[in-house]
Design an enzyme around this catalytic site. Sequence first.
Site, PDB file in Angstrom:
ATOM      1  N   ARG A  35       0.802  -1.335   0.136  1.00  0.00           N
ATOM      2  CA  ARG A  35       0.117   0.003  -0.179  1.00  0.00           C
ATOM      3  C   ARG A  35       0.617   1.279  -0.106  1.00  0.00           C
ATOM      4  O   ARG A  35       0.303   2.273  -0.387  1.00  0.00           O
ATOM      5  CB  ARG A  35      -0.956  -0.091   1.271  1.00  0.00           C
ATOM      6  CG  ARG A  35      -1.982  -1.263   1.239  1.00  0.00           C
ATOM      7  CD  ARG A  35      -2.894  -0.785   2.303  1.00  0.00           C
ATOM      8  NE  ARG A  35      -3.736   0.356   1.894  1.00  0.00           N
ATOM      9  CZ  ARG A  35      -4.983   0.305   1.198  1.00  0.00           C
ATOM     10  NH1 ARG A  35      -5.066  -0.728   0.372  1.00  0.00           N
ATOM     11  NH2 ARG A  35      -5.416   1.347   1.057  1.00  0.00           N
ATOM     12  N   HIS A 119      -6.361 -13.385   6.347  1.00  0.00           N
ATOM     13  CA  HIS A 119      -6.085 -13.014   4.904  1.00  0.00           C
ATOM     14  C   HIS A 119      -5.263 -14.760   4.410  1.00  0.00           C
ATOM     15  O   HIS A 119      -4.845 -14.697   3.377  1.00  0.00           O
ATOM     16  CB  HIS A 119      -5.137 -12.077   4.343  1.00  0.00           C
ATOM     17  CG  HIS A 119      -5.973 -10.689   4.489  1.00  0.00           C
ATOM     18  ND1 HIS A 119      -5.531  -9.619   4.642  1.00  0.00           N
ATOM     19  CD2 HIS A 119      -7.174 -10.494   4.691  1.00  0.00           C
ATOM     20  CE1 HIS A 119      -6.089  -8.616   4.472  1.00  0.00           C
ATOM     21  NE2 HIS A 119      -7.166  -9.123   5.008  1.00  0.00           N
TER      22      HIS A 119
END
Length: 242
Positions: A35, A119
């Site tokens: 990110r 995740h």
Amino acid sequence: MDNIKKLARLLTENKDTLVLTGAGVSTESGIPDFRSPDTGLWSQMDPMELLSRSALSRNPAEFWRRSEPIFRMMATAQPNSGHYALAQLEKKGFIKGIITQNIDSLHQQAGSNSVLEVHGHLRTARCSQCGAERQMSPLLDQVASGDNPPRCNCGGIFRPNVVLFGDPLPEAFHLASQRARVCDLFLVIGSSLEVAPVCWLAPAASKLAIINLGETQCDEIASVLVRGTAGEVLTDLVEVIG
Ligand SMILES: [Zn+2]
């Protein structure tokens, strides 16, 4: 240091502390945070597109060819001082468990026992047809040698046991969400809390503390906020707690 002392006090006072870790915990192990805009690896590609269910079903060989070097890099990374500090805090009873957004298994490698991987992880892959599981490492070798996409005996194509964009929320997330609501203290480390659905967990907790290098979505509601890298701050924290 004052904030680290405050955090140490919170950890001592609260009996049920749950930790949430994000990409920031693994950057010191050499795994870039996809990110942040200027990390070499991820700036060349869009992870939303690369690691998506649609990319896998559209062109599985391309999905595996592009993922293979990234998965291999994560699979060979080593835990850093932050991972080890968290394992120690668990052993000493200061934290009850870790919810992680990371798929690199570094918490377990450092010795943490209670880890919820919201995740998924890269230890195994599963057949998208019959569900059979395989170790990831030989599959990556197979892909690298050109035997791609990797297929199961039933003919189905293997997929990584990670949550791809477009996948439904995993069971681990529902467990994490229940735990976050009832814990005494929720400690977020190395996550800017921007990624749904994990960003919903922090505001649900009764008390929040944050260790992060940059700003997060929940800074304003945190009881304690420590700016710094996970490795440095957690090493200091373990020292202060003693
Ligand atoms: Zn199969």
